[in-house]
Design an enzyme around this catalytic site. Structure first.
Site, PDB file in Angstrom:
ATOM      1  N   SER A   1       0.860  -1.191   0.000  1.00  0.00           N
ATOM      2  CA  SER A   1       0.000   0.000   0.000  1.00  0.00           C
ATOM      3  C   SER A   1       0.892   1.234   0.000  1.00  0.00           C
ATOM      4  O   SER A   1       2.084   1.142   0.256  1.00  0.00           O
ATOM      5  CB  SER A   1      -0.863   0.027   1.259  1.00  0.00           C
ATOM      6  OG  SER A   1      -0.063   0.362   2.385  1.00  0.00           O
ATOM      7  N   ASP A   2       0.319   2.397  -0.256  1.00  0.00           N
ATOM      8  CA  ASP A   2       1.045   3.618   0.049  1.00  0.00           C
ATOM      9  C   ASP A   2       0.796   3.915   1.536  1.00  0.00           C
ATOM     10  O   ASP A   2      -0.002   3.257   2.200  1.00  0.00           O
ATOM     11  CB  ASP A   2       0.618   4.784  -0.858  1.00  0.00           C
ATOM     12  CG  ASP A   2       1.707   5.859  -0.913  1.00  0.00           C
ATOM     13  OD1 ASP A   2       2.635   5.812  -0.071  1.00  0.00           O
ATOM     14  OD2 ASP A   2       1.648   6.748  -1.780  1.00  0.00           O
ATOM     15  N   TYR A   3       1.472   4.900   2.012  1.00  0.00           N
ATOM     16  CA  TYR A   3       1.481   5.263   3.432  1.00  0.00           C
ATOM     17  C   TYR A   3       0.053   5.437   3.985  1.00  0.00           C
ATOM     18  O   TYR A   3      -0.631   6.390   3.627  1.00  0.00           O
ATOM     19  CB  TYR A   3       2.239   6.580   3.517  1.00  0.00           C
ATOM     20  CG  TYR A   3       2.718   6.999   4.861  1.00  0.00           C
ATOM     21  CD1 TYR A   3       4.068   6.956   5.173  1.00  0.00           C
ATOM     22  CD2 TYR A   3       1.836   7.473   5.808  1.00  0.00           C
ATOM     23  CE1 TYR A   3       4.518   7.372   6.406  1.00  0.00           C
ATOM     24  CE2 TYR A   3       2.284   7.886   7.039  1.00  0.00           C
ATOM     25  CZ  TYR A   3       3.625   7.829   7.333  1.00  0.00           C
ATOM     26  OH  TYR A   3       4.076   8.248   8.553  1.00  0.00           O
TER      27      TYR A   3
END
Ligand code: BGC
Length: 721
Positions: free
Chosen positions: A277-279
Site C-alpha cells: 500500500s502507500d502510506y
C-alpha cells in the site's frame, strides 16, 4: 555482536524455485499471527508517522513477537543493525526484516530530479544512474527503494511531477525499464543491487486540477494507453514490488481496487511480486467512505489483493478475526506471506541478515565516478529553451553573476534521501573552481552592475525552492514570484546580455520571462553537481542536449496541455484564427510556449530526406525508416531524434502524434549522419473500440524530427494486419 564485528558472508543467487521451496517450508512453521506480521511495514522514526501516536519501543516489542515484516525509512546503520538483531535473535522464527526507503534520485549523491533525468532521453544513462543510486543505497544497508515513480503527468500544478518521467507513455516505459534493471541488476543477491518498487498503481498523475490526493477520473482507454505502459515495462524487468496509489480510480480507492490489483496488475500485466500500500492508504479508504471501519478496510483491501500494509495497522489488528470468521481466505494469506519470504530469501537476508551494514559506509558514498556520472546527468538533462547567439560564453570576457539561486545550494529538490545541501556545488562556486572571470553582484549592488562597463553579460539564476514541489506541494500559481520577475526585468533594462537559468521542480510559466533574457537554460533541480554541469554547458565544454518531456504551457489556463492529445472535429484553423466555432481560446494561443521534445543545442541540426522502405506494411514485416541529419555548426553535440506516428483513421480517435522511437546521436562539427529506425506492426497498434490491441486498415504518417512540433513526414498504408 557489534556492527564492526560483522562477518559478511558471500551471498548466493537463488532461483525462484529454490526461494519458493525455502519459503514454503518456513511458512509451514508459522502461526497465523506471525504470518500476518510479515504483511506489516512498521515506521520507526516519529516523523514517519504523521497523524498517529507512535512509540519506537513498541516497534521493537512487535519485532520480537514476529509482528513486523519490514521497516519504513530507517536509514542509520546502527539502528538498522540493532533492529535486525532483535528480529533474527529474539523473534521465534528468526525471520529477518526488510528495510525499505524512498531513494528516488540519489541516496547521498543527488542526481537531477527524475523529471529532469527524463530530459536526457537516454535509457542507458538512466540505467547507469540507477546502478549508481543502488550502489550507495545498498551499501547503506537498505534493501528496497520505492522507485521508480512512473505516474504519467500532464499538470505542472501537481508537486509530484518532479518524480516522474513526464507525459509520454513510450518514453516513460523505456526509462522505467532502465531504472528497474539498473536498481535490481541481474540478481537481488548482488550486494550492489536493491529491489525496486514501481509506483503508484494507478492513475495518481491524473489528480484533478493538479491538487494532491484528489480524485482521478480517466477512461479505461486512457488507463490502458497512457497510464499502464510504464508499469507493464517495470513488470517486464521483474520489478520486485508495486505500490498502490492514494487516489480513486473508477470511483474506487486504488488500494482496495480489485479490478486494478487483480484483474489488471496480476492477470493482465502478469505481476508476480509484492503489492504494497502507500502510506496508510489502506485505512484511508475509511475517509474515502468506502469502508465503514478499520476491519472493513482490512477486508476490502485484502480481498482486492493488497499484500503489504505501510504504517497503518488494519491488517495487524483485523486479519486474524477476519480469517477466523471465514471472511477472508487462509490461502490468500499464505500466498502473500510466501512472496514476502521469497523476497527476503532472494535478497540473501537468510544468509546474511546484516547484508551491507558497515561502520564505514561513507567509503561507498559520493565517489568520484558517481559524481562524474552526476555531472553527465546535469549536462544532458538541462534544456536550452532559447539562445539568441549568446551561448556558449567565452572566457575572454568578465561576466556578472546575479540572482537568489546563483550561489544557492537549494538545488537538490524533494525526495532526496540523505543527499545534503552542503555537498552541492553552486553555480558561483563552479565559476570559482574553474577560474572563470566573473563578478558576483548582490541585489543591493545593482547600481554597480549597471555602471560596470566591463560586465556586458550577466547570468541570472532564478527559481523556486526545492520545497515548492514534491508530495503535498501542489500550487496554482506557476509563475516565479514577482520579486524575481522584476529583478530580471531590471537587469535586462541595463542593456546587458542576459543568460537566465531557472531551477524548479516543475514546468513554470515562462511566457513573460523569456523576453527579458537572450538565452534560457531550464535546469529543474540538478542535484549535487549542479554548478559543474551548468558551468560546462554555459562555457561550451559540452553542448546542451536535453529535450522537454513535459509541455511548457503558454498560460496556466491551458493546463492540462500535452502533445499527445486527441483530435477535435473543429480544429483551430490558422487561416481563420478568430473564427468563433473552432477549438481555440479568445485570449491565448492553443500552442504551448515550448512543446514536448523541444530543446536547443549549440549544434544546428538540419533534417532532410526522410525515407521509408515500403509503402504498404504487412504483418511480420519491418518498416525501415531513415533520415539524414546534418550538424551545420562548429560544435560537437548530441541530438535526440524523435519518431512519431499519426493514424489517419481508426475506430477510435487516436492522439495527433504518438512517440514510437527515439535515439540520442553524437555528431562531430559539420558531420552528417543517416539515422535509422525500425518499426513493426506492433508500433501501429492501439486499443480499438472493443479494447482489443490491434492495428486496423489505415494510413499512417511516419514523422521524424527534433521535437513534437517540427517533423518531416512520410505515409504508409496498412491493408492487412
Ligand atoms: C508517498 C510514497 C512513498 C511513501 C513512503 C508516501 O507518502 O506517496 O511515494 O514511497 O510515502 O515514504
Amino acid at each position: 555482536m557489534l556492527l564492526k564485528n560483522i562477518q559478511h558472508k558471500p551471498l548466493k543467487h537463488y532461483s525462484d524455485l529454490h526461494a519458493h521451496e525455502f519459503a514454503e517450508k518456513l511458512l509451514n512453521r508459522m502461526t497465523t499471527k506471525e504470518k500476518i506480521g510479515q504483511l506489516y511495514q512498521a515506521p520507526y522514526y516519529s516523523d514517519t508517522v504523521t497523524g498517529h501516536a507512535f512509540d519506537a519501543s513498541s516497534t521493537i516489542e512487535e519485532i520480537k513477537m514476529g509482528m513486523v515484516g519490514s521497516l519504513l525509512s530507517v536509514h542509520d546503520e546502527g539502528t538498522l543493525f540493532d533492529l535486525q538483531k532483535v528480529a533474527v535473535e529474539q523473534s521465534r522464527l528468526h525471520i529477518p526484516l526488510i528495510f525499505m526507503f524512498d531513494v528516488i534520485h540519489g541516496y547521498k549523491t543527488a542526481f537531477p530530479i527524475n523529471l529532469a533525468l527524463s530530459n536526457t532521453w537516454e535509457p542507458n544513462l538512466i540505467y547507469r544512474i540507477a546502478k549508481a543510486i543502488a550502489y550507495e543505497t545498498a551499501h547503506a544497508g537498505i534493501h528496497v527503494t520505492f522507485s521508480p515513480m512512473v505516474d504519467l503527468v500532464r499538470d505542472p500544478k501537481w508537486g509530484r511531477v518532479m518524480e516522474s518521467n513526464g507525459e509520454d507513455p513510450y518514453l516513460s516505459s523505456e526509462l522505467t525499464k532502465a531504472y528497474v534493471s539498473g536498481y535490481q541488476g541481474d540478481s537481488l543477491s548482488n550486494k550492489n543491487a536493491v529491489a525496486a518498487c514501481v509506483k503508484h498503481f494507478a492513475g495518481y498523475g491524473f489528480v484533478e486540477a493538479g491538487r494532491e490526493y484528489n480524485t482521478v477520473d480517466v477512461s479505461k482507454r486512457k488507463l490502458f494507453t497512457m497510464i499502464l505502459p510504464p508499469f507493464r515495462a517495470a513488470v517486464s524487468q521483474n520489478v520486485a514490488l508495486t505500490m498502490t496509489a492514494f487516489n480513486t480510480l473508477f470511483d474506487r480507492p486504488a488500494t482496495a481496487n480489485k479490478y486494478l490489483l487483480k484483474d489488471i496488475l496480476r492477470n493482465e500485466l502478469g505481476f508476480n511480486g509484492i503489492i504494497i500500500s502507500d502510506y496508510t492508504s489502506t485505512e484511508e479508504i475509511i475517509s474515502h467512505k468506502v469502508a465503514k471501519d478499520e476491519k472493513d478496510a482490512a477486508k476490502q483491501c485484502f480481498d482486492a489483493g493488497l499484500e503489504h500494509e505501510m504504517v497503518s495497522r488494519t491488517y495487524l489488528n483485523h486479519l486474524q478475526s477476519l480469517l477466523e470468521a471465514g471472511e477472508i481466505d487462509y490461502s490468500a494469506l499464505d500466498e502473500a506471506v510466501l512472496r514476502m519470504l521469497m523476497l527476503k530469501y532472494k535478497l540473501g537476508l537468510f544468509d546474511d541478515p546484516y547484508r551491507n551494514l558497515y561502520t564505514n559506509s561513507k567509503q561507498y558514498m559520493l565517489l568520484e565516478n558517481t559524481k562524474k556520472l552526476a555531472v553527465e546527468a546535469v549536462e544532458k538533462s538541462v534544456v536550452m529553451l532559447k539562445n539568441d547567439k549568446l551561448l556558449p560564453l567565452s572566457k575572454h570576457e568578465k561576466i556578472g553573476l546575479v540572482g537568489p539561486f546563483i550561489d544557492s545550494k537549494d538545488l537538490i529538490g524533494e525526495w532526496a534521501a540523505l543527499c545534503e545541501k552542503s555537498d552541492v556545488v553552486s553555480i558561483k562556486s563552479a565559476f570559482e573552481e574553474n577560474h572563470f572571470p566573473f563578478k558576483h553582484f548582490e541585489e543591493t549592488a545593482f547600481e554597480d552592475l549597471k555602471n560596470d562597463n566591463e560586465v556586458k553579460t550577466v547570468i541570472v539564476a532564478l527559481g523556486e525552492s526545492g520545497a515548492h514541489a514534491g508530495e503535498g506541494n501542489s500550487k496554482t500559481n506557476l509563475h516565479l514570484d514577482t520579486h524575481q520577475q522584476n529583478l530580471l526585468k531590471s537587469i535586462k533594462q541595463m542593456d546587458k546580455k542576459v543568460v537566465l537559468i531557472v531551477f524548479a521542480g516543475r514546468p513554470l510559466i515562462l511566457t513573460n520571462l523569456i523576453n527579458n533574457a537572450d538565452a534560457v537554460l531550464y535546469a529543474y533541480q540538478p542535484g549535487t553537481m549542479a554548478g559543474i554541469g551548468l558551468f560546462n554547458l554555459i562555457t561550451g565544454k559540452t553542448s546542451p542536449s536535453g529535450k522537454l518531456t513535459m509541455t511548457f504551457p503558454f498560460h496556466e489556463g491551458q493546463v492540462p496541455i500535452y502533445y499527445n492529445h486527441l483530435k477535435t472535429g473543429r480544429p483551430f484553423d490558422e487561416k481563420r484564427p478568430t473564427y468563433r466555432y473552432n477549438s481555440r481560446y479568445i485570449d491565448a494561443p492553443n500552442e504551448p510556449l515550448y512543446p514536448f521534445g523541444y530543446g536547443l543545442s549549440y549544434g544546428v541540426f538540419i533534417y532532410t530526406n526522410l525515407r521509408i522502405d515500403k509503402q504498404n506494411l504487412h504483418p511480420n514485416e519491418q518498416l525501415n525508416v531513415q533520415v539524414t541529419i546534418q550538424n551545420d555548426s562548429i560544435y560537437a553535440a548530441e541530438e535526440v531524434v524523435q519518431l512519431y506516428i499519426e493514424s489517419e483513421y481508426y475506430s477510435v480517435s487516436r492522439p495527433v502524434d504518438e512517440l514510437k522511437a527515439f535515439k540520442r546521436i553524437k555528431f562531430n562539427p559539420h558531420e552528417t549522419k543517416q539515422v535509422d529506425f525500425v518499426l513493426t506492426m506492433n508500433d501501429f497498434r492501439s486499443y480499438n473500440m472493443n479494447m482489443i490491441w490491434t492495428a486496423e486498415i489505415s494510413k499512417y504518417q511516419i514523422k521524424v524530427g527534433p521535437s513534437s512540433s517540427e517533423k518531416l513526414s512520410q505515409s504508409i498504408e496498412i491493408k492487412d494486419f
